[in-house]
Scaffold this motif. Structure first.
Motif, PDB file in Angstrom:
ATOM      1  N   UNK A  13      46.897  32.837  52.574  1.00 27.55           N
ATOM      2  CA  UNK A  13      46.713  34.116  52.204  1.00 27.55           C
ATOM      3  C   UNK A  13      45.410  34.436  51.697  1.00 27.55           C
ATOM      4  N   UNK A  14      44.752  35.411  52.460  1.00 23.21           N
ATOM      5  CA  UNK A  14      42.931  35.556  52.016  1.00 23.21           C
ATOM      6  C   UNK A  14      42.849  36.438  50.628  1.00 23.21           C
ATOM      7  N   UNK A  15      41.613  36.353  50.353  1.00 22.54           N
ATOM      8  CA  UNK A  15      41.390  36.962  48.996  1.00 22.54           C
ATOM      9  C   UNK A  15      42.058  38.416  49.134  1.00 22.54           C
ATOM     10  N   UNK A  16      41.613  39.159  50.199  1.00 21.21           N
ATOM     11  CA  UNK A  16      41.745  40.471  50.351  1.00 21.21           C
ATOM     12  C   UNK A  16      43.455  40.788  50.328  1.00 21.21           C
ATOM     13  N   UNK A  17      44.308  39.817  51.040  1.00 21.73           N
ATOM     14  CA  UNK A  17      45.574  40.130  51.178  1.00 21.73           C
ATOM     15  C   UNK A  17      46.205  39.668  49.571  1.00 21.73           C
ATOM     16  N   UNK A  46      46.521  29.747  37.799  1.00 19.67           N
ATOM     17  CA  UNK A  46      46.210  31.013  36.688  1.00 19.67           C
ATOM     18  C   UNK A  46      44.767  31.521  36.977  1.00 19.67           C
ATOM     19  N   UNK A  47      43.954  30.373  37.000  1.00 24.11           N
ATOM     20  CA  UNK A  47      42.581  30.476  37.098  1.00 24.11           C
ATOM     21  C   UNK A  47      42.051  31.507  38.574  1.00 24.11           C
ATOM     22  N   UNK A  48      42.786  31.337  39.523  1.00 25.11           N
ATOM     23  CA  UNK A  48      42.721  32.391  40.811  1.00 25.11           C
ATOM     24  C   UNK A  48      43.270  33.840  40.316  1.00 25.11           C
ATOM     25  N   UNK A  49      44.210  33.919  39.759  1.00 21.42           N
ATOM     26  CA  UNK A  49      44.577  35.250  39.256  1.00 21.42           C
ATOM     27  C   UNK A  49      43.820  36.016  38.226  1.00 21.42           C
ATOM     28  N   UNK A  90      40.904  37.108  40.145  1.00 20.62           N
ATOM     29  CA  UNK A  90      41.525  38.413  40.911  1.00 20.62           C
ATOM     30  C   UNK A  90      41.688  39.734  40.132  1.00 20.62           C
ATOM     31  N   UNK A  91      42.026  39.298  38.789  1.00 20.78           N
ATOM     32  CA  UNK A  91      42.349  40.435  37.843  1.00 20.78           C
ATOM     33  C   UNK A  91      40.982  41.207  37.453  1.00 20.78           C
ATOM     34  N   UNK A  92      40.007  40.172  37.226  1.00 20.78           N
ATOM     35  CA  UNK A  92      38.753  40.805  36.991  1.00 20.78           C
ATOM     36  C   UNK A  92      38.027  41.575  38.045  1.00 20.78           C
ATOM     37  N   UNK A  93      38.161  40.992  39.237  1.00 27.52           N
ATOM     38  CA  UNK A  93      37.829  41.878  40.329  1.00 27.52           C
ATOM     39  C   UNK A  93      38.439  43.195  40.793  1.00 27.52           C
ATOM     40  N   UNK A  94      39.773  43.208  40.333  1.00 26.77           N
ATOM     41  CA  UNK A  94      40.504  44.549  40.687  1.00 26.77           C
ATOM     42  C   UNK A  94      40.131  45.261  39.254  1.00 26.77           C
ATOM     43  N   UNK A  95      39.880  44.746  38.352  1.00 30.75           N
ATOM     44  CA  UNK A  95      39.530  45.509  37.257  1.00 30.75           C
ATOM     45  C   UNK A  95      38.163  46.257  37.315  1.00 30.75           C
ATOM     46  N   UNK A  96      37.312  45.435  37.903  1.00 25.13           N
ATOM     47  CA  UNK A  96      35.975  45.921  38.031  1.00 25.13           C
ATOM     48  C   UNK A  96      35.830  47.067  39.053  1.00 25.13           C
ATOM     49  N   UNK A  97      36.697  47.107  40.112  1.00 20.95           N
ATOM     50  CA  UNK A  97      37.157  47.906  41.170  1.00 20.95           C
ATOM     51  C   UNK A  97      37.906  49.295  40.687  1.00 20.95           C
ATOM     52  N   UNK A  98      38.191  49.061  39.562  1.00 20.22           N
ATOM     53  CA  UNK A  98      39.066  50.268  38.983  1.00 20.22           C
ATOM     54  C   UNK A  98      40.392  50.421  39.431  1.00 20.22           C
ATOM     55  N   UNK A  99      40.808  49.372  40.331  1.00 21.53           N
ATOM     56  CA  UNK A  99      42.258  49.519  40.738  1.00 21.53           C
ATOM     57  C   UNK A  99      43.306  49.168  40.070  1.00 21.53           C
TER      58      UNK A  99
END
Length: 259
Positions: free
Chosen positions: A1-5, A33-36, A39-48
């Motif tokens: 699974x890619x990061x975007x997926x 957990x580190x990967x998650x 991902x959470x930090x990226x989604x939070x910064x994107x406002x998603x």
């Protein structure tokens, strides 16, 4: 699974659950957990999504919308660790000989199952709970009369609001909480809560910390009527202050949920 997926999958899962813990996401997506957390930090910064204690919740834009009620069958499988921890604390408030009212809802279901063989009297409008206590219990069980409404899992009759039952404690859960009070989207739950709270001396709310990020359509009960609220250790400090300023005794159930 890619990061975007993976990011899109996280957002899709959140659309169904309104709160997802880091632990749940690692199990759903089979990553560390580190990967998650990245991902959470990226989604939070994107406002998603919105990063909260132990996981994620919908973004502020999403949570400002009025949410629909989730069926009991769907709610029952969410936040099990938190619900069991809350149920264990709630059980400590019950003494042999007590007369209790236990409202419908998945957290109350987990709580009342623990009382099945106690020397108690339990009145409930929850069909799943009544069935569980009938099959696995010896407590005195009193069931509300009326028609079964399958989605919320409650028994209700508009003509049966004058219940001949009075209790020392009324236990209930809720869909959402803020300074305005407890909130529900399903109108039958609002009506039932209004009727049942008049039959008990003390109101005790069982609500995991994710409920403080949810806004539902209707106020089912003002905070002033609540004496005690039991939640988990994901409760934000601001929400705890809000409850205590309203005169509510707050009990925190320890879950060990990672930050």
């Amino acid at each position: 699974m890619t990061e975007k997926e993976r990011l899109d999958a996280i957002v899709s899962i959140l659309d169904e659950h309104q709160f997802i813990s880091v632990k749940d996401l690692t199990e759903y997506l089979d990553v560390s957990p580190a990967t998650i957390r990245r991902d959470i930090a990226k989604l939070h910064n994107l406002g998603r999504v919105r990063k909260v204690f132990g996981g994620i919740a919908p973004s502020s834009e999403t949570t400002s919308q009025r949410l629909a009620a989730r069926p009991f069958s769907a709610s029952r499988v969410l936040q099990i660790e938190r619900k069991v921890a809350i149920a264990m604390e709630a059980e400590k408030l019950c003494r042999d000989g007590d007369k209790l009212i236990v409202n419908g809802g998945s957290t109350c279901f987990e709580f009342a199952k623990r009382l099945g063989y106690r020397n108690l009297s339990i009145f409930t409008n929850s069909m799943p709970l009544a069935s569980a206590l009938y099959e696995n219990g010896a407590c005195n069980l009193v069931i509300s009369g009326g028609a079964v409404h399958r989605e919320p899992g409650i028994i209700f009759s508009p003509a049966n609001s004058d219940y001949e039952y009075y209790a020392s404690k009324f236990f209930l859960s809720t869909q959402g909480i803020d300074a305005s009070g407890l909130q529900e989207s399903h109108p039958l739950l609002v009506k039932t809560i209004h009727d049942l709270q008049e039959l008990a001396d003390e109101v005790i709310v069982l609500a995991d910390s994710s409920k403080f990020s949810i806004r539902a359509r209707h106020i089912s009960m003002p905070l002033a009527r609540v004496s005690t609220l039991i939640t988990d250790d994901g409760l934000a400090e601001a929400d705890q202050r809000m409850l205590e300023e309203a005169g509510i005794s707050v009990i925190i159930a320890k879950t060990g949920t990672p930050t």
